[in-house]
Scaffold this active site. Structure first.
Site, PDB file in Angstrom:
ATOM      1  N   SER A   1       0.825  -1.196   0.000  1.00  0.00           N
ATOM      2  CA  SER A   1       0.000   0.000   0.000  1.00  0.00           C
ATOM      3  C   SER A   1       0.871   1.262   0.000  1.00  0.00           C
ATOM      4  O   SER A   1       1.719   1.421  -0.866  1.00  0.00           O
ATOM      5  CB  SER A   1      -0.968  -0.033   1.191  1.00  0.00           C
ATOM      6  OG  SER A   1      -1.944   0.970   1.105  1.00  0.00           O
TER       7      SER A   1
ATOM      8  N   ASP B   1     -10.082  -4.050  -5.793  1.00  0.00           N
ATOM      9  CA  ASP B   1      -9.450  -3.316  -4.695  1.00  0.00           C
ATOM     10  C   ASP B   1     -10.049  -1.911  -4.683  1.00  0.00           C
ATOM     11  O   ASP B   1      -9.826  -1.131  -5.609  1.00  0.00           O
ATOM     12  CB  ASP B   1      -7.929  -3.265  -4.906  1.00  0.00           C
ATOM     13  CG  ASP B   1      -7.187  -2.549  -3.796  1.00  0.00           C
ATOM     14  OD1 ASP B   1      -7.830  -1.925  -2.930  1.00  0.00           O
ATOM     15  OD2 ASP B   1      -5.942  -2.610  -3.791  1.00  0.00           O
TER      16      ASP B   1
ATOM     17  N   HIS C   1      -7.603  -5.058  -0.436  1.00  0.00           N
ATOM     18  CA  HIS C   1      -6.371  -4.270  -0.484  1.00  0.00           C
ATOM     19  C   HIS C   1      -5.231  -4.887   0.324  1.00  0.00           C
ATOM     20  O   HIS C   1      -4.150  -4.314   0.370  1.00  0.00           O
ATOM     21  CB  HIS C   1      -6.681  -2.861   0.053  1.00  0.00           C
ATOM     22  CG  HIS C   1      -5.588  -1.860  -0.182  1.00  0.00           C
ATOM     23  ND1 HIS C   1      -5.116  -1.522  -1.431  1.00  0.00           N
ATOM     24  CD2 HIS C   1      -4.869  -1.108   0.705  1.00  0.00           C
ATOM     25  CE1 HIS C   1      -4.160  -0.620  -1.320  1.00  0.00           C
ATOM     26  NE2 HIS C   1      -3.986  -0.355  -0.038  1.00  0.00           N
TER      27      HIS C   1
END
Length: 262
Positions: free
Chosen positions: A94, A216, A244
């Site tokens: 991320s 996502d 995610h």
């Protein structure tokens, strides 16, 4: 201050090739527990917590330094220097995908390859670029976090995690969000969701693997494709995973894609 203590660094593994794992927003190094051990046989595995997360030294948190992702990237470079990492493999989930990209630009000698798990260089929709959120949506998201950290955590964790048929995953993410100091969470959220690193992608020199989930809500397929197209040496792998956080929800898929790359 000891960088080992500051970032709660833990080193394991039997190999010589360094592999550094960096966690995402509201998480800590424990989020890699299903992936990192699989590389200990042939790598030197390095786990750490960003300052303000997990068991890092909260006393080291500097609001000015960590107002942008550059401060976190500086820490990654310092970690590499402290552990004598050269030509290592950086695995960032991320927001840490972009943190790793920035660190590789700052100090290329430390990084041979980057694994970017669900990366996003910009979360804002901007003309032809679709980052996933309008300006109003981002402002509302951050305002909600400002007003109700616990409520934000409870509402956002299931959306971010996906995999509604496995509620224990979103519960773990919610608990991780709730453990984070609210003031630090708010500042890191702004550094994350208001960042725009699109212009930096062209300067990333290591070979990159972009790991993209099928669905996502935070960083959709169009974002992964954009990252792949704008980093000079990048490969996009669409894995059979949803949400995610595939490092928790689909670790076997992540491991396989990483093995094929490294």
């Amino acid at each position: 201050m000891s960088i080992i203590k500051r970032n709660n660094i833990n080193v394991s593994g039997e190999g010589q090739k360094p592999m550094i794992f960096a966690h995402g927003f509201g998480c800590d190094q424990n989020m890699w527990r299903f992936v990192a051990p699989e590389f200990e046989r042939d790598h030197k595995v390095i786990l750490f917590d960003h300052v303000g997360a997990g068991r890092s030294d909260l006393g080291a948190y500097d609001q000015k330094k960590y107002a942008t992702l550059e401060g976190y990237a500086d820490d990654v470079v310092e970690i590499c220097e402290a552990l004598n990492v050269e030509n290592g493999i950086f695995v960032g989930h991320s927001v840490s995908a972009m943190i790793g990209a920035l660190a590789s630009i700052k100090s290329p000698k430390h990084f041979e390859k980057l694994v970017l798990v669900c990366p996003s260089p910009c979360y804002l929709n901007d003309g032809d670029y679709q980052g996933g959120f309008s300006r109003q949506q981002l402002e509302e998201l951050l305002e909600f976090l400002d007003e109700n950290h616990m409520g934000w955590s409870a509402q956002m964790a299931p959306l971010i995690m996906g995999n509604a048929d496995r509620p224990e995953l979103s519960e773990e993410l919610e608990n991780s969000f709730c453990r984070t100091d609210p003031d630090i969470a708010r500042a890191f959220a702004r550094a994350t969701f208001l960042s725009d690193n699109r212009a930096d992608l062209a300067s990333v020199r290591p070979a990159c693997l972009v790991l993209q989930c099928k669905e996502d809500v935070i960083a959709g397929q169009q974002v992964g494709k954009y990252v792949k197209e704008h980093i000079p040496d990048a490969h996009l792998a669409l894995i059979d995973a949803y949400g995610h956080c595939p490092n928790l929800s689909a670790p076997d898929e992540v491991i396989k894609a990483m093995r094929d790359f490294v």
